[in-house]
Design a protein around this motif. Structure first.
Motif, PDB file in Angstrom:
ATOM      1  N   VAL A 205      -9.931  10.600 -29.349  1.00  0.00           N
ATOM      2  CA  VAL A 205      -8.865  11.630 -29.414  1.00  0.00           C
ATOM      3  C   VAL A 205      -7.357  10.871 -29.142  1.00  0.00           C
ATOM      4  O   VAL A 205      -6.712  11.328 -29.867  1.00  0.00           O
ATOM      5  N   ASP A 206      -7.245  10.097 -28.256  1.00  0.00           N
ATOM      6  CA  ASP A 206      -5.972   9.399 -27.869  1.00  0.00           C
ATOM      7  C   ASP A 206      -6.100   8.305 -26.944  1.00  0.00           C
ATOM      8  O   ASP A 206      -7.068   8.165 -26.326  1.00  0.00           O
ATOM      9  N   ALA A 207      -5.038   7.512 -27.099  1.00  0.00           N
ATOM     10  CA  ALA A 207      -5.237   6.315 -25.945  1.00  0.00           C
ATOM     11  C   ALA A 207      -3.660   5.757 -25.615  1.00  0.00           C
ATOM     12  O   ALA A 207      -2.918   6.259 -26.522  1.00  0.00           O
ATOM     13  N   VAL A 208      -3.778   5.429 -24.555  1.00  0.00           N
ATOM     14  CA  VAL A 208      -2.297   4.944 -24.118  1.00  0.00           C
ATOM     15  C   VAL A 208      -2.494   3.887 -23.246  1.00  0.00           C
ATOM     16  O   VAL A 208      -3.459   3.685 -22.620  1.00  0.00           O
ATOM     17  N   MET A 209      -1.515   2.825 -23.255  1.00  0.00           N
ATOM     18  CA  MET A 209      -1.143   2.147 -22.131  1.00  0.00           C
ATOM     19  C   MET A 209      -0.330   2.608 -20.850  1.00  0.00           C
ATOM     20  O   MET A 209       0.580   3.133 -21.065  1.00  0.00           O
ATOM     21  N   ILE A 210      -0.722   2.465 -19.735  1.00  0.00           N
ATOM     22  CA  ILE A 210      -0.481   3.023 -18.631  1.00  0.00           C
ATOM     23  C   ILE A 210      -0.268   2.089 -17.351  1.00  0.00           C
ATOM     24  O   ILE A 210      -1.164   1.238 -17.504  1.00  0.00           O
ATOM     25  N   ASP A 211       0.606   2.397 -16.655  1.00  0.00           N
ATOM     26  CA  ASP A 211       0.700   1.305 -15.481  1.00  0.00           C
ATOM     27  C   ASP A 211      -0.129   1.558 -14.255  1.00  0.00           C
ATOM     28  O   ASP A 211      -0.540   0.513 -13.748  1.00  0.00           O
ATOM     29  N   SER A 212      -0.599   2.867 -14.096  1.00  0.00           N
ATOM     30  CA  SER A 212      -1.592   3.355 -13.187  1.00  0.00           C
ATOM     31  C   SER A 212      -2.636   4.225 -13.504  1.00  0.00           C
ATOM     32  O   SER A 212      -2.420   5.190 -14.259  1.00  0.00           O
ATOM     33  N   VAL A 213      -4.005   4.152 -13.079  1.00  0.00           N
ATOM     34  CA  VAL A 213      -4.888   4.920 -13.311  1.00  0.00           C
ATOM     35  C   VAL A 213      -4.868   5.837 -12.373  1.00  0.00           C
ATOM     36  O   VAL A 213      -5.214   5.757 -11.126  1.00  0.00           O
ATOM     37  N   PRO A 214      -5.193   7.345 -12.770  1.00  0.00           N
ATOM     38  CA  PRO A 214      -5.316   8.437 -11.963  1.00  0.00           C
ATOM     39  C   PRO A 214      -6.548   8.248 -10.992  1.00  0.00           C
ATOM     40  O   PRO A 214      -7.397   7.799 -11.575  1.00  0.00           O
ATOM     41  N   LEU A 215      -6.805   8.579  -9.919  1.00  0.00           N
ATOM     42  CA  LEU A 215      -7.744   8.849  -9.199  1.00  0.00           C
ATOM     43  C   LEU A 215      -8.334   7.441  -8.809  1.00  0.00           C
ATOM     44  O   LEU A 215      -9.625   7.239  -7.951  1.00  0.00           O
ATOM     45  N   SER A 216      -7.634   6.394  -8.857  1.00  0.00           N
ATOM     46  CA  SER A 216      -8.056   5.056  -8.429  1.00  0.00           C
ATOM     47  C   SER A 216      -7.679   4.513  -7.294  1.00  0.00           C
ATOM     48  O   SER A 216      -8.399   3.336  -6.928  1.00  0.00           O
ATOM     49  N   GLY A 217      -6.895   5.061  -6.528  1.00  0.00           N
ATOM     50  CA  GLY A 217      -6.377   4.400  -5.687  1.00  0.00           C
ATOM     51  C   GLY A 217      -5.426   3.198  -5.385  1.00  0.00           C
ATOM     52  O   GLY A 217      -5.053   2.710  -4.358  1.00  0.00           O
ATOM     53  N   SER A 218      -4.808   2.962  -6.728  1.00  0.00           N
ATOM     54  CA  SER A 218      -3.835   1.927  -6.953  1.00  0.00           C
ATOM     55  C   SER A 218      -2.950   2.574  -7.880  1.00  0.00           C
ATOM     56  O   SER A 218      -3.163   3.167  -9.000  1.00  0.00           O
ATOM     57  N   GLY A 219      -1.626   2.439  -7.522  1.00  0.00           N
ATOM     58  CA  GLY A 219      -0.571   2.772  -8.260  1.00  0.00           C
ATOM     59  C   GLY A 219       0.853   2.851  -7.661  1.00  0.00           C
ATOM     60  O   GLY A 219       0.974   1.938  -6.786  1.00  0.00           O
ATOM     61  N   SER A 220       1.736   3.455  -8.185  1.00  0.00           N
ATOM     62  CA  SER A 220       3.134   3.422  -7.351  1.00  0.00           C
ATOM     63  C   SER A 220       3.600   4.908  -6.930  1.00  0.00           C
ATOM     64  O   SER A 220       3.139   5.810  -7.905  1.00  0.00           O
ATOM     65  N   ALA A 221       4.619   4.782  -6.327  1.00  0.00           N
ATOM     66  CA  ALA A 221       5.117   6.197  -5.862  1.00  0.00           C
ATOM     67  C   ALA A 221       6.689   6.161  -5.258  1.00  0.00           C
ATOM     68  O   ALA A 221       6.866   4.791  -4.990  1.00  0.00           O
ATOM     69  N   SER A 222       7.245   6.869  -5.301  1.00  0.00           N
ATOM     70  CA  SER A 222       8.723   6.846  -4.828  1.00  0.00           C
ATOM     71  C   SER A 222       9.240   8.281  -4.551  1.00  0.00           C
ATOM     72  O   SER A 222       8.284   9.225  -4.589  1.00  0.00           O
ATOM     73  N   THR A 223      10.324   8.076  -3.796  1.00  0.00           N
ATOM     74  CA  THR A 223      10.899   9.568  -3.311  1.00  0.00           C
ATOM     75  C   THR A 223      11.796   9.923  -4.207  1.00  0.00           C
ATOM     76  O   THR A 223      12.841   9.271  -4.774  1.00  0.00           O
ATOM     77  N   PHE A 224      11.901  11.319  -4.690  1.00  0.00           N
ATOM     78  CA  PHE A 224      12.846  11.907  -5.405  1.00  0.00           C
ATOM     79  C   PHE A 224      13.541  12.940  -4.601  1.00  0.00           C
ATOM     80  O   PHE A 224      13.000  13.681  -3.944  1.00  0.00           O
ATOM     81  N   ARG A 225      14.829  12.800  -4.867  1.00  0.00           N
ATOM     82  CA  ARG A 225      15.795  13.819  -4.085  1.00  0.00           C
ATOM     83  C   ARG A 225      16.735  14.434  -5.080  1.00  0.00           C
ATOM     84  O   ARG A 225      16.639  14.250  -6.422  1.00  0.00           O
ATOM     85  N   LEU A 226      17.148  15.719  -4.711  1.00  0.00           N
ATOM     86  CA  LEU A 226      18.040  16.478  -5.444  1.00  0.00           C
ATOM     87  C   LEU A 226      19.475  16.146  -5.459  1.00  0.00           C
ATOM     88  O   LEU A 226      20.101  16.152  -6.470  1.00  0.00           O
TER      89      LEU A 226
END
Length: 401
Positions: free
Chosen positions: A89-110
């Motif tokens: 159906v579709d494919a993508v290169m992605i930096d982190s896989v959901p549900l994997s326990g490995s990825g990146s996060a950050s704080t976003f403010r107003l």
């Protein structure tokens, strides 16, 4: 009621066994009530909706070791080739896989750093305009990325200033529902919200930010890349078998590994929670059986010890039902004492678990259900021995032993 005092006096004369059983019932009540609650929480955690069609999605990694590889060009070739596979159906290169326990996060403010404003931690996904379609996530408000807005690069010298955010993050930062078109800040860097998506879980299902995500139109082409592919229902296994050979045809100087369905990826992350749940379940069963055997054993001991007493009562005209009731009441008295102590211990144990392991507060309903269950087990465990005592012949029981 007239038998309560004699029964209590009899227990006081052989109090060691009764006290040990009372403590066993108390400990069982405390542990089983908390364990049952934790098991219920684990089941809810494991069965929570993710927003993905897990059975139709898989991911894999590609590690390149060619010295002259143009990673930006190779990334586009790989994505195009994957999308042309029959059944994809579709494919993508992605930096982190959901549900994997490995990825990146950050704080976003107003507002930018230094200015007081509300902020939330969120997962960060990087990919092109095919991310949402590959994951099967819908845009609720606004729009998806345009192809011209996607940055494909091998460094972080530039970063896009637009993003999609999940509805959970939008509701948290903009409770009035006016998130679309507003800007949020990652440090001092402003990011304009062009779309709001439906639910999509992040890499960490147990995190407070699991529902809060930001998707940016950024593709970082490098030696190690991750791809996600969504297939037509029922065709995932067929497509997965073609991945390694296709990737090596496009560039033989690389290794393809970790080709896994999304539910397998999730399974690897939640494996410790499944193990904990199973261990708690075994402990609940074992403790329940031990308590039942303890009640059975103490009743049998008391019957053997009071054979003459039982026989004498039978000889004086006591019916079988009186004998059975006697041992039932005795068992219930011990059980109630253990349950009262166990309820207190269960609440105290729940408070300690809540304080040290971030477990939710133990509802009193679980303590109540456990108490009723232990009481029923107590009654069932004593019926057999009590009936045996009731069948003792008066002529045999009154003999000198």
């Amino acid at each position: 009621m007239s038998e309560l005092k004699p029964i209590f006096n009899a227990l006081c004369r052989s109090k060691v066994g009764a006290i040990l059983l009372l403590l066993q019932i108390a400990i069982t009540t405390a542990i089983v009530s908390n364990s049952t609650f934790i098991i219920k929480e684990k089941i809810a955690y494991l069965d929570q909706p993710t927003g993905y069609s897990e059975q139709d999605i898989f991911s894999f990694e590609v590690m390149s070791f060619g010295k002259d590889t143009n990673f930006k060009q190779q990334a586009e070739l790989d994505e195009q080739a994957l999308r042309q596979i029959p059944g994809v159906v579709d494919a993508v290169m992605i930096d982190s896989v959901p549900l994997s326990g490995s990825g990146s996060a950050s704080t976003f403010r107003l507002r930018p750093t230094g200015e007081k404003s509300k902020g939330e931690q969120a997962n960060v996904f990087q990919g092109d305009e095919h991310v949402l379609n590959t994951l099967g996530v819908k845009v609720l408000e606004g729009r998806n990325f345009y192809e011209s807005e996607v940055m494909v690069t091998d460094n972080y010298d530039q970063y896009p200033n637009i993003a999609l955010i999940t509805k959970a993050l939008a509701d948290s930062l903009f409770p009035d529902g006016d998130a679309l078109g507003k800007s949020i800040y990652r440090g001092d860097f402003p990011v304009k919200i062009i779309g709001i998506t439906d639910m999509m879980k992040g890499p960490w299902l147990s995190s407070e930010r699991k529902d809060r995500s930001v998707i940016t139109p950024f593709v970082l082409a490098r030696k190690l890349t991750q791809f996600m592919v969504r297939t037509e229902p029922g065709r995932r296994a067929e497509v997965m078998q073609q991945i390694e050979s296709l990737m090596l045809q496009l560039d033989s100087k690389r290794v393809v590994e970790n080709i896994m369905g999304l539910e397998q990826v999730k399974g690897g992350f939640v494996a410790p929670d499944k193990l904990t749940m199973r261990m708690l379940l075994v402990m609940v069963v074992v403790l329940t059986l031990i308590t039942a055997l303890g009640i059975f054993g103490l009743t049998m001991f008391n019957i053997n010890k009071r054979t003459k007493q039982v026989g004498t009562r039978r000889a004086l005209g006591a019916r079988k039902s009186h004998i059975i009731n006697y041992f039932l009441v005795e068992s219930v008295m011990i059980c109630i004492g253990g349950l009262v102590l166990g309820a207190v211990l269960a609440i105290l144990l729940g408070q300690q678990l809540m304080q040290h392991y971030s477990i939710a507060k133990l509802p009193l309903l679980y303590v109540g259900f456990t108490a009723v269950g232990v009481l029923l087990i107590s009654v069932c465990s004593v019926i057999g021995p009590a009936q045996r005592a009731a069948n003792i012949s008066p002529s045999v029981a009154t003999r000198t032993i």
